[in-house]
Design an enzyme around this catalytic site. Structure first.
Site, PDB file in Angstrom:
ATOM      1  N   ASP A 190       0.882  -1.172   0.000  1.00 21.91           N
ATOM      2  CA  ASP A 190       0.000   0.000   0.000  1.00 21.91           C
ATOM      3  C   ASP A 190       0.913   1.213   0.000  1.00 21.91           C
ATOM      4  O   ASP A 190       2.125   1.096   0.225  1.00 21.91           O
ATOM      5  CB  ASP A 190      -0.900  -0.001   1.246  1.00 21.91           C
ATOM      6  CG  ASP A 190      -1.820   1.214   1.298  1.00 21.91           C
ATOM      7  OD1 ASP A 190      -2.389   1.575   0.253  1.00 21.91           O
ATOM      8  OD2 ASP A 190      -1.968   1.827   2.380  1.00 21.91           O
ATOM      9  N   SER A 191       0.331   2.380  -0.186  1.00 23.10           N
ATOM     10  CA  SER A 191       1.133   3.595  -0.102  1.00 23.10           C
ATOM     11  C   SER A 191       1.531   3.890   1.347  1.00 23.10           C
ATOM     12  O   SER A 191       2.438   4.671   1.581  1.00 23.10           O
ATOM     13  CB  SER A 191       0.343   4.766  -0.676  1.00 23.10           C
ATOM     14  OG  SER A 191      -0.895   4.861  -0.004  1.00 23.10           O
ATOM     15  N   CYS A 242      -4.337  -1.669  -1.819  1.00 22.26           N
ATOM     16  CA  CYS A 242      -4.528  -0.236  -2.065  1.00 22.26           C
ATOM     17  C   CYS A 242      -5.553  -0.112  -3.184  1.00 22.26           C
ATOM     18  O   CYS A 242      -5.344  -0.640  -4.276  1.00 22.26           O
ATOM     19  CB  CYS A 242      -3.196   0.385  -2.479  1.00 22.26           C
ATOM     20  SG  CYS A 242      -3.322   2.104  -3.025  1.00 22.26           S
ATOM     21  N   GLU A 291      -2.681   8.819   8.286  1.00 24.46           N
ATOM     22  CA  GLU A 291      -1.217   8.640   8.309  1.00 24.46           C
ATOM     23  C   GLU A 291      -0.574   9.427   9.456  1.00 24.46           C
ATOM     24  O   GLU A 291       0.467   9.033   9.976  1.00 24.46           O
ATOM     25  CB  GLU A 291      -0.600   9.064   6.972  1.00 24.46           C
ATOM     26  CG  GLU A 291      -0.834   8.086   5.842  1.00 24.46           C
ATOM     27  CD  GLU A 291      -0.019   6.791   5.947  1.00 24.46           C
ATOM     28  OE1 GLU A 291       1.124   6.825   6.427  1.00 24.46           O
ATOM     29  OE2 GLU A 291      -0.544   5.734   5.537  1.00 24.46           O
ATOM     30  N   CYS A 295     -11.125   2.695   0.264  1.00 28.32           N
ATOM     31  CA  CYS A 295      -9.715   3.034   0.467  1.00 28.32           C
ATOM     32  C   CYS A 295      -9.294   2.245   1.700  1.00 28.32           C
ATOM     33  O   CYS A 295     -10.022   2.232   2.710  1.00 28.32           O
ATOM     34  CB  CYS A 295      -9.561   4.539   0.714  1.00 28.32           C
ATOM     35  SG  CYS A 295      -7.892   5.006   1.229  1.00 28.32           S
ATOM     36  N   HIS A 337      -7.238   2.794   3.892  1.00 32.25           N
ATOM     37  CA  HIS A 337      -7.002   3.582   5.107  1.00 32.25           C
ATOM     38  C   HIS A 337      -8.289   3.797   5.908  1.00 32.25           C
ATOM     39  O   HIS A 337      -8.239   4.021   7.114  1.00 32.25           O
ATOM     40  CB  HIS A 337      -6.442   4.961   4.750  1.00 32.25           C
ATOM     41  CG  HIS A 337      -4.980   4.969   4.431  1.00 32.25           C
ATOM     42  ND1 HIS A 337      -4.471   4.443   3.273  1.00 32.25           N
ATOM     43  CD2 HIS A 337      -3.919   5.446   5.139  1.00 32.25           C
ATOM     44  CE1 HIS A 337      -3.155   4.608   3.260  1.00 32.25           C
ATOM     45  NE2 HIS A 337      -2.793   5.211   4.377  1.00 32.25           N
TER      46      HIS A 337
END
Ligand code: DGL
Length: 305
Positions: A14-15, A77, A169, A215, A217
């Protein structure tokens, strides 16, 4: 960290931290595997970049995991899945599993259940069930969920929520173990942002039967999302693609039992290695909170710009 020769090695990327929500579901379901996780934190967010850039980042992340021994790749992701899945499948000689199809299937299942429950209460049945999808700007722009849902007879309304990934994040989410006033103030900023996004999304799609977190996240914000939906008087069922993706991986591994990949019985304890392209300290601190088990020995890797 050590693995036996017959243990399948699964690369997950994932990012950033978001893909840990998929790894968290994989660990109990495909327990006998060795996992190599990459968080491409130096190049995050992917969700505000162009397709060309997302493809370049995704392919270099995936190649790194293959060089580390991955025999199957999980693109944990949505943005990379939406914009780069075909390129990844072309670039890599190993099976590649994305999160969008499993997410759309989970949404279709949830909407069907809501429709049955609604009909039992005398609600008129509409021809096409509707789902609200929250995702990054790039995922929404790709219309990947609109297409995947339409293939399952579901109408998707997609809403871009570009501020949510940076907030996650930074760890600006409710931490039940923290008593600090600063942490509470940060979490309340995220709650206000969420309220604005959800209000706009519900106005755009007032007949939605479920809310899909498009997403990886966003599951980290699930309690706040559910609370806000309830406060807005629309307690929609909230779903994500993590468990459905883990099931898709388990299915591939069982199909591959005769081949080298997946020859082990998936009954042992899973082992994990972690890589990040930016601060390993931050990854260890927040990653442990998000994975629900220690994230230790994270190694820094430079994948270029
Ligand atoms: N977690 C990623 C996703 O599922 C996106 C994060 C980003 O924008 O980099 O879309």
């Amino acid at each position: 960290m050590s693995k036996s020769a017959s243990t399948p090695t699964i690369g997950v990327f994932d990012s950033g931290f978001g893909g840990l929500t998929v790894l968290r579901e994989l660990l109990p379901l495909v327990a006998g595997a060795h996992y190599i996780y990459l968080g491409d934190t130096a190049r995050l967010p992917y969700g505000s970049k162009s397709r060309e850039t997302i493809v370049r980042y995704a392919v270099s992340s995936a190649r790194f995991l293959q060089q580390q021994g991955a025999e199957l790749l999980v693109v944990a992701c949505n943005t990379a899945t939406a914009l780069a899945l075909d390129d990844l499948r072309e670039a890599l000689p190993i099976p590649v599993v994305g999160v969008i199809e499993p997410g759309a299937e989970a949404a279709a299942g949830a909407c069907a259940a809501e429709q049955v429950a609604g009909q039992a209460q005398g609600e008129a049945s509409d021809s096409l069930s509707q789902v609200l999808v929250l995702a990054t700007q790039a995922t929404v722009g790709s219309l990947a969920y609109t297409r995947a849902c339409a293939a399952l007879g579901l109408r998707a309304t997609e809403k871009a929520c570009p501020l949510l990934v940076p907030l996650v994040e930074e760890g600006w989410i409710v931490d039940s173990e923290s008593e600090s006033a600063e942490d509470a103030a940060r979490a309340s900023v995220t709650a206000q942002v969420l309220r604005i996004y959800l209000n706009e999304a519900l106005h755009a799609a007032p007949h939605s039967r479920a809310l899909l977190l498009g997403c990886t996240h966003y599951p980290l914000l699930r309690p706040e999302i559910e609370r806000t939906l309830a406060e807005l008087g629309r307690p929609l069922r909230v779903i994500d693609s993590a468990r459905a993706t883990a099931r898709a991986v388990a299915k591939i591994l069982s199909l591959k039992q005769a081949a080298k990949l997946g020859t082990s019985a998936v009954s042992d304890e899973a082992t994990c290695e972690f890589f990040a392209t930016d601060s390993v300290q931050k990854f260890e601190r927040l990653g442990s909170r998000f994975l629900g088990r220690p994230v230790e020995g994270v190694r820094l890797v430079d994948l270029g710009g």
